[in-house]
Scaffold this active site. Structure first.
Site, PDB file in Angstrom:
ATOM      1  N   ASP A   1       0.509  -0.905   0.045  1.00  0.00           N
ATOM      2  CA  ASP A   1      -0.080  -0.044  -0.119  1.00  0.00           C
ATOM      3  C   ASP A   1       1.009   0.786  -0.300  1.00  0.00           C
ATOM      4  O   ASP A   1       1.200   1.739   1.200  1.00  0.00           O
ATOM      5  CB  ASP A   1      -0.984  -0.239   1.695  1.00  0.00           C
ATOM      6  N   HIS A   2       1.277   1.815  -1.043  1.00  0.00           N
ATOM      7  CA  HIS A   2       2.213   2.768  -1.483  1.00  0.00           C
ATOM      8  C   HIS A   2       2.024   4.098  -0.235  1.00  0.00           C
ATOM      9  O   HIS A   2       2.861   5.110   0.026  1.00  0.00           O
ATOM     10  CB  HIS A   2       2.830   3.789  -2.530  1.00  0.00           C
TER      11      HIS A   2
ATOM     12  N   HIS B   1      -5.691   2.892   0.761  1.00  0.00           N
ATOM     13  CA  HIS B   1      -4.741   3.935   1.848  1.00  0.00           C
ATOM     14  C   HIS B   1      -6.184   4.392   2.796  1.00  0.00           C
ATOM     15  O   HIS B   1      -5.301   4.895   3.570  1.00  0.00           O
ATOM     16  CB  HIS B   1      -4.745   5.122   0.055  1.00  0.00           C
TER      17      HIS B   1
HETATM   18  C1  BG6 Z   1      -3.492   4.445  -6.188  1.00  0.00           C
HETATM   19  C2  BG6 Z   1      -5.065   3.835  -7.317  1.00  0.00           C
HETATM   20  O1  BG6 Z   1      -3.156   3.399  -5.339  1.00  0.00           O
HETATM   21  O2  BG6 Z   1      -3.081   5.740  -5.475  1.00  0.00           O
HETATM   22  C3  BG6 Z   1      -4.613   5.777  -7.844  1.00  0.00           C
HETATM   23  O3  BG6 Z   1      -5.243   3.714  -7.806  1.00  0.00           O
HETATM   24  C4  BG6 Z   1      -4.441   7.451  -7.641  1.00  0.00           C
HETATM   25  O4  BG6 Z   1      -6.121   5.718  -8.626  1.00  0.00           O
HETATM   26  C5  BG6 Z   1      -3.414   6.630  -6.636  1.00  0.00           C
HETATM   27  O5  BG6 Z   1      -4.482   7.834  -8.243  1.00  0.00           O
HETATM   28  C6  BG6 Z   1      -2.890   8.336  -6.427  1.00  0.00           C
HETATM   29  O6  BG6 Z   1      -0.987   7.250  -5.641  1.00  0.00           O
HETATM   30  P1  BG6 Z   1      -1.016   9.420  -5.050  1.00  0.00           P
HETATM   31  O7  BG6 Z   1       0.451   9.167  -3.948  1.00  0.00           O
HETATM   32  O8  BG6 Z   1      -0.394   9.894  -6.268  1.00  0.00           O
HETATM   33  O9  BG6 Z   1      -1.634   9.677  -3.957  1.00  0.00           O
END
Ligand code: BG6
Length: 516
Positions: A201-202, A264
Site C-alpha cells: 500500500d504505497h 489507503h
Molecule cells: C493508487 C490508485 O493506489 O493511488 C490511483 O490506484 C491513485 O487511482 C493513486 O491515483 C494516488 O496515489 P498518490 O501517491 O499520487 O496520491
C-alpha cells in the site's frame, strides 16, 4: 498566517539507512506502466544512495518482446523522465544490472527459461540472499504466476529456498471483495507463508504517513489528549485533480471505494487512531492496526445513504482547463455507476473513540491534489474572553499534510499585540522539504528497500485486508445492486451539496482543499 519554523540541528537528522543485502529482484509486468513510473526511478535512487548491494540484479519479465538492451533503454528513459539530476556514470553502471526475459505468464516453459536465467545471474552476482518476486501485473494474473512459480520450483521448493529468502510483493488491489480476497490469499498461501508476502500500500511508504506513529508515540504531550475527551472529530481527505485517464479499463470495475478507500484511506485511519503498539516490531504495529479496523462500527444498510456518499464527475473545469466527464472517458461503460468520489462518516466503537466521528473523503477530478489527516480538537469549555466579544474560540487543529507538500501544522490562539484584547490564530508550520533540505523520497523507494531487508512493518497483513473488505462489504453490495443514492459533481469541484450534508448535518464543515 504567521508561520513558525522549528529549528533542527544537523546532527539530529543524520540517520544512517541500512543498505540492502545481495538481492535478485524478479519483476513481472516489467515493461508496464507501474514499473516505468515508479519502480525504475525508486530502484535507481536506492542505487545512487548506496542502498543497493553491489550484488543486486533486476530480471524483468513480461509479454512484450525486448532484448536486455531495449529493456535498459526503457529504464533509462523512465529514470530520466522522472528524476532531476542524473550522472551518466551512475546510470551506466545501474543499467548493467538490468536483464529481461519475455514470455507468456501461463506458459510453463517461460518459467523454466526464467529459472535458468535467474540461476545464471545468481552465480554472476555472488551471495544472493534474497529473491524478490514482484507482481506488477493486473490482479487476475496473480494466481497464475504464483502457481507457475511453484511448478517451476522457483518458489516453495527446498531447492529454491536453499540459502535464500524468497519473497512475494503484490500490488493492490488485493481482491475486489471479501470473498475474492480470501480466495486469493488461500491460493497464494499454498506456496508462500504470510512472512514471505509483502502486500504493497504505497501510502504507507509516504514520510508523513509514517510520521504519524513517531508523532503520536515519541511525544508525551499529544497522546494523553488523543481521545474522545479532547478530540472533536478527524477528517481524512485524499483529493486528486487527475481523472481516470488511460486507466478506465481497470477503474470502471473498481471505483473509488475499492481503489482508494479500502486500502489507503483505511490504513491512514488505522495509523491515526490505533492504540500504542507494544514495540516497533512489524507484527506489534500490524496487530494494533487490525484491532482498530475491527472496532469500526459495521455499516448499517438501512442508513447507508446517511453515512456514505458516492458520486461521479461530470464535465467541468480544472485550473481553467475544460475536462470531460467520467462517462465520456475512453473505456468507461455507457451508463456506468462507478463512483469516482466517496465520502463516509465512520465511528470507532472502543474506549478511546466512542462517539467521535471520522469523516473520510476521496475523489478524482477535484479542484486540486490535496491529501491530509486533520485532527480537530474540542473547543475550550468556557471562554474567559466572552466579555470582550470573544465568545467563540476556534478549536486547535492539527494537520498531517501528506500531499502535495509533506508537512505538519498546528493552529492555536494567541493575543495580538496592543492594548485591546484581540485574538489571532497562529499556525506552527513545518514543511519537510524546507526543514530537512532534501527531496522527499518516493514512497516506493522505502518500501522496496524494506522488502529487500525483510521488514514487513509497512506492508499490509492479510487480517487487515480482510477486516477492511468485511467493513465495506455491505456498501459494495448496496452500490452494486444500485440500492443507494448516487450523485454527480462537476470536474474541478471542491465539494458538492450531498458531500457537504454528510458533515454539515453534524454541525461541522469540511476543511478547504488547498490549491497546489
Ligand atoms: C493508487 C490508485 O493506489 O493511488 C490511483 O490506484 C491513485 O487511482 C493513486 O491515483 C494516488 O496515489 P498518490 O501517491 O499520487 O496520491
Amino acid at each position: 498566517m504567521p508561520q513558525i519554523q522549528p529549528t533542527i540541528n544537523k546532527q539530529d537528522i543524520v540517520c544512517a539507512e541500512t543498505p540492502a543485502p545481495p538481492c535478485g529482484f524478479v519483476v513481472f509486468g516489467a515493461s508496464g506502466d507501474l514499473v516505468r513510473r515508479k519502480l525504475f526511478k525508486s530502484i535507481f535512487q536506492l542505487y545512487t544512495q548506496n542502498l543497493l548491494n553491489d550484488n543486486f540484479y533486476l530480471l524483468g519479465c513480461g509479454r512484450t518482446k525486448l532484448s536486455d538492451e531495449q529493456f535498459r533503454e526503457l529504464a533509462k528513459e523512465s529514470v530520466r523522465n522522472n528524476s532531476d539530476f542524473i550522472s551518466s556514470q551512475d546510470m551506466n553502471v545501474f543499467l548493467e544490472k538490468l536483464y529481461y526475459i519475455d514470455g507468456n505468464y501461463d506458459d510453463a516453459d517461460f518459467y523454466q527459461r526464467m529459472r535458468k536465467r535467474a540461476g545464471g545471474l545468481n552465480k554472476k552476482y555472488k551471495g544472493i540472499e534474497n529473491i524478490v518476486f514482484y507482481l506488477a501485473v493486473p490482479p487476475f494474473l496473480y494466481a497464475t504466476i504464483v502457481d507457475q512459480l511453484k511448478h517451476a520450483q522457483l518458489s516453495c521448493s527446498a531447492e529454491a529456498q536453499k540459502n535464500k529468502n524468497i519473497r512475494l510483493v503484490i500490488e493492490k488491489p488485493f481482491g475486489h471483495d471479501l470473498k475474492s480476497a480470501t480466495q486469493l490469499n488461500e491460493h497464494i498461501g499454498h506456496c508462500f507463508d504470510e512472512s514471505q508476502i509483502y502486500r504493497i500500500d504505497h501510502y504507507l511508504g509516504k514520510e508523513t504517513v509514517q510520521n504519524i506513529l513517531m508523532f503520536r508515540f515519541a511525544n508525551l504531550i499529544f497522546e494523553p489528549i488523543w481521545n474522545r475527551n479532547y478530540i472533536d472529530h478527524i477528517q481524512i481527505t485524499i483529493s486528486e485533480s487527475i481523472g481516470v485517464g488511460h486507466r478506465a479499463n481497470y477503474y470502471d470495475k473498481s471505483g473509488a471505494l475499492r481503489d482508494m478507500f479500502q486500502n489507503h484511506m483505511l490504513q491512514m485511519l488505522a495509523l491515526a487512531a490505533m492504540e500504542p503498539p507494544v514495540s516497533f516490531e512489524a507484527d506489534s504495529i500490524r496487530d494494533e492496526k487490525v484491532k482498530l479496523l475491527k472496532a469500526i462500527r459495521p455499516v448499517d444498510i438501512k442508513t447507508i445513504n446517511d453515512n456514505f456518499v458516492r458520486a461521479q464527475y461530470s464535465p467541468g473545469k480544472i485550473k481553467a482547463e475544460q475536462v470531460k466527464g467520467y462517462l465520456d472517458e475512453k473505456s468507461v461503460a455507457e451508463n456506468s455507476k462507478t463512483e469516482t468520489f466517496v465520502a463516509a462518516r465512520l465511528f470507532i466503537d472502543n474506549w478511546r473513540w466512542k462517539g467521535v466521528p471520522f469523516y473520510l473523503r476521496t475523489g478524482k477530478a477535484m479542484k486540486a491534489k490535496d491529501t491530509e489527516i486533520v485532527v480537530y480538537f474540542k473547543s475550550v469549555p468556557h471562554s474567559l474572553f466572552a466579555s470582550v466579544g470573544l465568545d467563540e474560540m476556534p478549536p486547535n487543529v492539527l494537520v498531517f499534510q501528506i500531499q502535495p507538500e509533506e508537512g505538519m501544522s498546528l493552529s492555536f490562539q494567541a493575543k495580538r499585540p496592543g492594548s485591546k484584547i484581540c485574538m489571532t490564530t497562529l499556525d506552527m508550520n513545518f514543511n519537510y522539504k524546507n526543514v530537512f533540505l532534501i527531496e522527499m523520497p518516493e514512497a516506493y523507494q522505502r518500501l522496496l528497500l524494506d522488502c529487500m531487508l525483510g521488514d514487513q512493518t509497512l506492508f499490509t497483513r492479510y487480517d487487515s485486508v480482510e477486516a477492511s473488505w468485511k467493513l465495506l462489504e455491505p456498501v459494495l453490495q448496496a452500490w452494486q445492486k444500485d440500492e443507494a443514492a448516487s450523485y454527480t459533481y462537476p470536474a474541478g469541484s471542491e465539494s458538492f451539496p450531498q458531500a457537504d450534508d454528510l458533515i454539515e448535518s453534524d454541525g461541522r464543515k469540511w476543511r478547504n482543499i488547498s490549491v497546489d
